[in-house]
Design a protein around this motif. Structure first.
Motif, PDB file in Angstrom:
ATOM      1  N   GLN A   1      -5.507  11.003 -15.418  1.00  0.00           N
ATOM      2  CA  GLN A   1      -4.625  10.551 -14.333  1.00  0.00           C
ATOM      3  C   GLN A   1      -3.345  11.363 -14.164  1.00  0.00           C
ATOM      4  N   ILE A   2      -2.931  12.090 -15.187  1.00  0.00           N
ATOM      5  CA  ILE A   2      -1.750  12.949 -15.030  1.00  0.00           C
ATOM      6  C   ILE A   2      -2.040  14.073 -14.049  1.00  0.00           C
ATOM      7  N   ALA A   3      -3.286  14.557 -14.072  1.00  0.00           N
ATOM      8  CA  ALA A   3      -3.622  15.755 -13.306  1.00  0.00           C
ATOM      9  C   ALA A   3      -4.510  15.496 -12.105  1.00  0.00           C
ATOM     10  N   CYS A   4      -5.382  14.500 -12.172  1.00  0.00           N
ATOM     11  CA  CYS A   4      -6.379  14.366 -11.114  1.00  0.00           C
ATOM     12  C   CYS A   4      -5.719  13.877  -9.827  1.00  0.00           C
ATOM     13  N   SER A   5      -6.301  14.260  -8.700  1.00  0.00           N
ATOM     14  CA  SER A   5      -5.670  13.938  -7.413  1.00  0.00           C
ATOM     15  C   SER A   5      -6.317  12.711  -6.800  1.00  0.00           C
ATOM     16  N   ILE A   6      -5.569  12.013  -5.966  1.00  0.00           N
ATOM     17  CA  ILE A   6      -6.073  10.783  -5.352  1.00  0.00           C
ATOM     18  C   ILE A   6      -7.232  11.102  -4.389  1.00  0.00           C
ATOM     19  N   GLY A   7      -7.166  12.259  -3.734  1.00  0.00           N
ATOM     20  CA  GLY A   7      -8.276  12.648  -2.857  1.00  0.00           C
ATOM     21  C   GLY A   7      -9.558  12.831  -3.656  1.00  0.00           C
ATOM     22  N   GLY A   8      -9.428  13.492  -4.815  1.00  0.00           N
ATOM     23  CA  GLY A   8     -10.578  13.661  -5.701  1.00  0.00           C
ATOM     24  C   GLY A   8     -11.067  12.326  -6.226  1.00  0.00           C
ATOM     25  N   ASN A   9     -10.140  11.415  -6.521  1.00  0.00           N
ATOM     26  CA  ASN A   9     -10.524  10.065  -6.972  1.00  0.00           C
ATOM     27  C   ASN A   9     -11.381   9.371  -5.921  1.00  0.00           C
ATOM     28  N   VAL A  10     -10.981   9.497  -4.649  1.00  0.00           N
ATOM     29  CA  VAL A  10     -11.748   8.852  -3.583  1.00  0.00           C
ATOM     30  C   VAL A  10     -13.118   9.527  -3.454  1.00  0.00           C
ATOM     31  N   ALA A  11     -13.134  10.857  -3.506  1.00  0.00           N
ATOM     32  CA  ALA A  11     -14.402  11.575  -3.370  1.00  0.00           C
ATOM     33  C   ALA A  11     -15.372  11.199  -4.484  1.00  0.00           C
ATOM     34  N   GLU A  12     -14.842  10.971  -5.679  1.00  0.00           N
ATOM     35  CA  GLU A  12     -15.707  10.690  -6.829  1.00  0.00           C
ATOM     36  C   GLU A  12     -15.825   9.195  -7.128  1.00  0.00           C
ATOM     37  N   ASN A  13     -15.064   8.367  -6.444  1.00  0.00           N
ATOM     38  CA  ASN A  13     -14.988   6.937  -6.780  1.00  0.00           C
ATOM     39  C   ASN A  13     -14.684   6.769  -8.267  1.00  0.00           C
ATOM     40  N   SER A  14     -13.571   7.326  -8.693  1.00  0.00           N
ATOM     41  CA  SER A  14     -13.228   7.386 -10.109  1.00  0.00           C
ATOM     42  C   SER A  14     -12.975   6.010 -10.700  1.00  0.00           C
ATOM     43  N   GLY A  15     -13.181   5.944 -12.003  1.00  0.00           N
ATOM     44  CA  GLY A  15     -12.995   4.676 -12.715  1.00  0.00           C
ATOM     45  C   GLY A  15     -11.803   4.723 -13.636  1.00  0.00           C
TER      46      GLY A  15
ATOM     47  N   CYS B   1       0.829  -1.204   0.000  1.00  0.00           N
ATOM     48  CA  CYS B   1       0.000   0.000   0.000  1.00  0.00           C
ATOM     49  C   CYS B   1       0.865   1.256   0.000  1.00  0.00           C
ATOM     50  N   VAL B   2       0.226   2.364  -0.357  1.00  0.00           N
ATOM     51  CA  VAL B   2       0.868   3.673  -0.324  1.00  0.00           C
ATOM     52  C   VAL B   2      -0.019   4.592   0.505  1.00  0.00           C
ATOM     53  N   VAL B   3       0.614   5.354   1.410  1.00  0.00           N
ATOM     54  CA  VAL B   3      -0.116   6.349   2.184  1.00  0.00           C
ATOM     55  C   VAL B   3       0.215   7.707   1.575  1.00  0.00           C
ATOM     56  N   ALA B   4      -0.802   8.393   1.075  1.00  0.00           N
ATOM     57  CA  ALA B   4      -0.549   9.644   0.358  1.00  0.00           C
ATOM     58  C   ALA B   4      -1.453  10.754   0.860  1.00  0.00           C
ATOM     59  N   GLN B   5      -0.975  11.976   0.725  1.00  0.00           N
ATOM     60  CA  GLN B   5      -1.847  13.124   0.951  1.00  0.00           C
ATOM     61  C   GLN B   5      -2.795  13.231  -0.243  1.00  0.00           C
ATOM     62  N   PRO B   6      -3.946  13.871  -0.040  1.00  0.00           N
ATOM     63  CA  PRO B   6      -4.980  13.811  -1.079  1.00  0.00           C
ATOM     64  C   PRO B   6      -4.624  14.536  -2.378  1.00  0.00           C
ATOM     65  N   GLY B   7      -3.677  15.481  -2.326  1.00  0.00           N
ATOM     66  CA  GLY B   7      -3.354  16.244  -3.533  1.00  0.00           C
ATOM     67  C   GLY B   7      -2.359  15.559  -4.460  1.00  0.00           C
ATOM     68  N   VAL B   8      -1.830  14.407  -4.048  1.00  0.00           N
ATOM     69  CA  VAL B   8      -0.919  13.659  -4.922  1.00  0.00           C
ATOM     70  C   VAL B   8      -1.710  13.189  -6.146  1.00  0.00           C
ATOM     71  N   THR B   9      -1.099  13.270  -7.329  1.00  0.00           N
ATOM     72  CA  THR B   9      -1.851  12.853  -8.511  1.00  0.00           C
ATOM     73  C   THR B   9      -1.966  11.332  -8.568  1.00  0.00           C
ATOM     74  N   ASN B  10      -2.984  10.899  -9.272  1.00  0.00           N
ATOM     75  CA  ASN B  10      -3.201   9.464  -9.481  1.00  0.00           C
ATOM     76  C   ASN B  10      -1.944   8.819 -10.059  1.00  0.00           C
ATOM     77  N   LEU B  11      -1.399   9.442 -11.121  1.00  0.00           N
ATOM     78  CA  LEU B  11      -0.215   8.876 -11.762  1.00  0.00           C
ATOM     79  C   LEU B  11       1.013   8.964 -10.853  1.00  0.00           C
ATOM     80  N   GLY B  12       1.031   9.993  -9.995  1.00  0.00           N
ATOM     81  CA  GLY B  12       2.145  10.174  -9.062  1.00  0.00           C
ATOM     82  C   GLY B  12       2.330   8.961  -8.161  1.00  0.00           C
ATOM     83  N   ILE B  13       1.225   8.306  -7.817  1.00  0.00           N
ATOM     84  CA  ILE B  13       1.313   7.119  -6.966  1.00  0.00           C
ATOM     85  C   ILE B  13       1.945   5.971  -7.746  1.00  0.00           C
ATOM     86  N   SER B  14       1.457   5.735  -8.965  1.00  0.00           N
ATOM     87  CA  SER B  14       2.038   4.666  -9.779  1.00  0.00           C
ATOM     88  C   SER B  14       3.522   4.924 -10.029  1.00  0.00           C
TER      89      SER B  14
END
Lengths: 411, 495
Positions: B147-161, B117-130
């Motif tokens: 995924q280059i721009a969107c943030s992981i926090g936003g992904n969780v809030a939106e349940n992104s696909g 697992c990775v523990v990240a702050q919400p503003g890290v980008t989706n691709l930044g984690i990979s």
């Protein structure tokens, strides 16, 4: 004893909950009663029997979606799925094995509604997710005696709050589900298991980590200490005379053979290897799924199930077994620990978990323990307060399975 | 789009609110200049715009907690915002609201390979984690096209696909834990590094709650070992029915591809003109099927899928033989939206899900509607999980075209629900689909969902006006309508 209510359709279910609400009569909601001894021991006299709301409503194999009334027996769903070579990929745990002494089999006890309400997933959890990940939608009657639905009947859906997640593991304390839609998946063509013999727990966890972290798509990883392995019905496991660490791969035949060979190379430095093929592999993982090794242990043995960070598994289990004669079985690559210990020593279990270490569920215990020890892990005070508000948003008068999940909501 | 009536009292206290926020977040973390605020007027759904009253960009969870405590105490609405790439207006500001941006929460806190697992702050980008875990062969599976721009926090809030959901799940299936701050400032942790959060699955409802339940300040996601091989197959068909049959055939065969995408003729032509991916132009429907896993399995399944496709009448079939070629196949699909942007001054992207068996009927209806509304429509489709993205082409400079496009879009979503599907598969409800919620949910369905909101935010200060068409007061939602008690149900079986 009041007469048990047994509604035969959704309208009658609504009537039943409405009646209970108007009289403030708490309901003991159950399907086939296979898990009646799971969770907090509570004395709710008025039963609400859901078993008459039964039947598969729609099943489209190529859509990977099945809708059934909540009281549909699981075995009925499992046999409908297997006709199309599909299954519930999370391998639902058949708690009847450990609670009622049933033999492990491919046909689980209980209903689909009960399976969701309890929310226990088996070995494939690490690869395919848990019960929560496969509930796509439902219809239910809340404790306010109102019919509502959430989710949908398609695979991908983010419309509105995902209340399906909330139903999974809620032990029927929020709403009585009348209809559920689940995601199903094809059964893998082939399954093989590599066994490593004689590892002690920290080494076994390291071996499982190496396997699960490899690109070989491991679908299960478990470790049985010698005393547990000896009780397996699979000869190669029972006869090994040592602890057994097991790693499973599944998929198309050629792929399974290749990955199995790669895993053997990876695991060879850890110890002596064996291999289980199709039937034996399936039988072994059914035993692990249902923790059937303790099926016939004396009633004063308590059975626990701990969900922990895999890297902490060996440490936590050691802290408990060191203090008493507990047996520990590891699944989920070390992230799930099943424990069997003398019931007088129950306090050791939760004391071994730090705040960030996950949670421990008391699966089986004598009635005297079940009335004094919370079956589900007590949440932190702030989480407990939020959980109470959530309960009250669905069931303000606490008429649905009061106390079954948290003792405090049995006010 | 009607938003909740702005609170004139709050707007009148703007200066005082700005000062109070500056006390909590010193320096440049509070944006109050009108010209700077305009950058926050909309998210990825730019058709809707509103200048926020003030923007605050905290850097610590303690600051987030203090901001929310202050706003809670003073009855001020708050709109959380991640990277602002959302497509349903979930981060649309309020005239009387504080926009709380999480952009400064951009650190990965821990990479934990032992627990995958990775523990990240919400503003890290989706691709930044990979990217952060790629050196060990790992990645984070959900891959929304932003995924280059969107943030992981936003992904969780939106349940992104993304395009790999069929096999690897949405965000909700890949999140292990979150830290959230509730509207009253309380900090709560849900889940952790273990599987199954325990108790009520609050992690499961916070995921996809579109900023209505809490502000996410930390996310723990599951990472996976990258598949050893991936190959893609382009399959062309003379009709969308045949392509649909092929998708069903693949799944009936027990194959769950890593990606399974469909494009219609308009989408094929637009993307081919733009990126020259080598798509066939003489087909009515194109499938991109990606198989991933061990080499031997991928090669085997590619053969099987080609066989199934030819049985369904495929007129074109080409399998990638190199990684470059695979990426070229995807380049077209991944650029479908900008490609359509080139052939039309404006477009809106819809996002319904349908049972796949309804695909042919829905596509036929779409071309009829396209004629009725006099607007072109191109379709890209996550075919494996039934998630349809019709792109409606229009010109905002032509009188009434936006209105017509929106009406066309609404009719598409109603159609999705009518055939047994849902309003949104991955973009969220936000403001865009808010007023269509009644198509899918009864008043009681929505009230029950809103009661959950009340358990988290009883004063409804967090992102009000989103997702639910009617704001009910929590006191009203909590009222019980108990029927008076003699059991008038003689039919009810008893034992």
């Amino acid at each position: 004893m009041p007469q048990t209510l047994r509604p035969e359709n959704e309208d009658q279910l609504l009537d039943a909950v409405n009646w209970a609400l108007s009289r403030k009569i708490p309901l003991n909601v159950f399907g086939l009663g296979s898990k009646s001894s799971l969770g907090q021991a509570v004395s709710v006299e008025q039963g609400l029997d859901m078993s008459a709301l039964s039947g598969i409503l729609s099943y489209e194999p190529s859509e990977l979606v099945l809708t059934a009334k909540a009281g549909t027996p699981l075995h009925e769903i499992q046999s409908a799925l297997s006709e199309h070579n599909q299954s519930m990929a999370f391998e639902p745990v058949d708690l009847s094995v450990i609670l009622n002494g049933k033999e492990p089999s491919n046909e689980a006890d209980g209903t689909v509604g009960g399976m969701i309400a309890a929310g226990f997933a088996g070995p494939r959890r690490i690869r395919q997710g848990g019960v929560r990940d496969h509930v796509l939608g439902f219809r239910a009657i809340s404790g306010r005696a109102e019919l509502f639905k959430s989710g949908g009947k398609v695979m991908k859906n983010v419309t509105g709050f995902d209340l399906s997640k909330l139903m999974a593991g809620s032990m029927g304390t929020l709403a009585v589900m009348s209809e559920v839609t689940i995601k199903v998946l094809p059964v893998p063509e082939k399954s093989r298991t590599v066994l490593v013999q004689g590892l002690d727990e920290p080494v076994a966890i390291a071996a499982m980590r190496a396997a699960v972290n490899s690109p070989h798509e491991v679908s299960a990883a478990a470790h049985l200490p010698q005393s547990v392995a000896a009780r397996s019905g699979v000869d190669l496991v029972a006869g090994s005379g040592a602890a057994v660490t097991a790693v499973r791969v599944e998929g198309p035949g050629a792929s399974v053979e290749t990955r199995c060979a790669s895993l053997r190379k990876l695991l060879a430095p850890f110890g002596e290897l064996e291999e289980l093929h199709s039937q034996r592999s399936a039988r072994f993982w059914a035993e692990v799924r249902d923790a059937s090794f303790w099926r016939t242990t004396p009633p004063d043995t308590t059975i626990w199930r701990l969900s922990v960070p895999p890297s902490r598994g060996a440490h936590i289990a050691a802290a408990i077994t060191r203090e008493c004669g507990a047996e520990a079985l590891f699944d989920w690559g070390g992230g799930l620990i099943w424990l069997a210990l003398p019931d007088s020593r129950h306090k050791i279990v939760r004391a071994a978990l730090d705040e960030q270490d996950g949670h421990a569920t008391l699966i089986r215990a004598s009635d005297s323990i079940r009335t004094t020890v919370p079956a589900f892990h007590p949440p932190s005070p702030s989480l407990a307060a939020l959980s109470r508000r959530v309960k009250s948003a669905f069931d303000p008068h606490g008429i649905l399975n009061p106390g079954r999940l948290y003792p405090t909501d049995a006010a | 789009m009607i938003m909740p009536e702005p609170d004139a009292d709050v707007i009148a206290r703007r200066d005082e609110i700005v000062l109070a926020l500056r006390d909590i977040v010193p320096g440049e973390g509070v944006i109050a200049e009108q010209n700077e605020l305009s950058a926050y007027e909309s998210d990825g759904l730019s058709a809707y715009r509103q200048r926020p009253m003030v923007v605050v960009l905290p850097e610590t969870t303690a600051q987030v907690s203090d901001i929310l405590k202050y706003c809670h105490a003073n009855g001020i609405k708050v709109v959380p915002r991640g990277a602002g790439t959302g497509l349903s207006g979930g981060a649309l500001p309020l005239a009387d609201g504080v926009t709380l941006g999480l952009g400064k929460f951009n650190q990965i806190k821990e990479i934990d390979f032992s627990n995958r697992c990775v523990v990240a702050q919400p503003g890290v980008t989706n691709l930044g984690i990979s990217d952060a875990v790629a050196h060990e062969g790992f990645y984070y599976a959900p891959d929304p096209s932003s995924q280059i721009a969107c943030s992981i926090g936003g992904n969780v809030a939106e349940n992104s696909g993304g395009v790999h959901c069929l096999k690897y799940g949405l965000t909700t299936n890949n999140v292990l834990g979150v830290e959230i701050v509730m509207m009253d400032g309380e900090i709560i942790r849900l889940g952790g590094r273990h599987l199954e959060a325990g108790g009520y699955d609050l992690l499961g409802v916070v995921t996809g709650s579109e900023g209505l339940l809490g502000v996410i300040t930390e996310v723990t996601v599951r990472i996976l070992q990258k598949p050893a091989t991936a190959r893609a197959l382009l399959l062309g068909f003379g009709s969308s029915e045949q392509a649909g049959d092929c998708v069903g055939g693949i799944i009936d065969h027990g194959i769950i591809p890593g990606g399974l995408e469909m494009m219609d003729k308009h989408a094929i032509h637009a993307t081919e003109d733009f990126v020259h991916a080598g798509y066939p132009l003489d087909v009515a429907a194109l499938l991109i099927v990606e198989l991933d896993g061990p080499q031997v399995e991928v090669d085997l399944l590619i053969d099987q899928v080609e066989h199934i496709a030819s049985g369904c009448g495929a007129t074109y079939s080409r399998a990638s033989t190199t990684e470059d070629e695979r990426l070229t196949f995807w380049a077209g699909r991944k650029n479908a939206f900008p490609a359509v942007g080139r052939i039309s001054p404006d477009y809106i992207c819809m996002d319904g899900t349908i049972p796949r068996s309804q695909l042919s009927y829905v596509l036929r209806r779409l071309s009829q509607m396209s004629a009725e509304y006099g607007l072109r429509c191109a379709n890209v489709f996550h075919a494996g999980d039934g998630n349809l993205h019709p792109l409606i082409l229009f010109d905002a400079n032509v009188a009434d075209e936006l209105e017509r496009a929106e009406a066309f879009g609404a009719e598409i979503l109603k159609l999705c629900v009518a055939v047994g599907g849902v309003l949104t598969g991955e973009h969220g409800v936000g403001v865009e689909k808010r007023d269509l919620m009644g198509e899918m949910f009864s008043e009681d369905d929505m009230k029950q969902q809103q009661r959950l909101k009340c358990a988290f935010d009883p004063d409804q200060l967090l992102n009000p006006g989103k997702v639910y068409p009617t704001l009910h007061r929590c006191a009203e939602l909590g009222k019980m309508h108990v029927h008076n008690g003699e059991l008038p149900f003689p039919d009810l079986p008893r034992f």
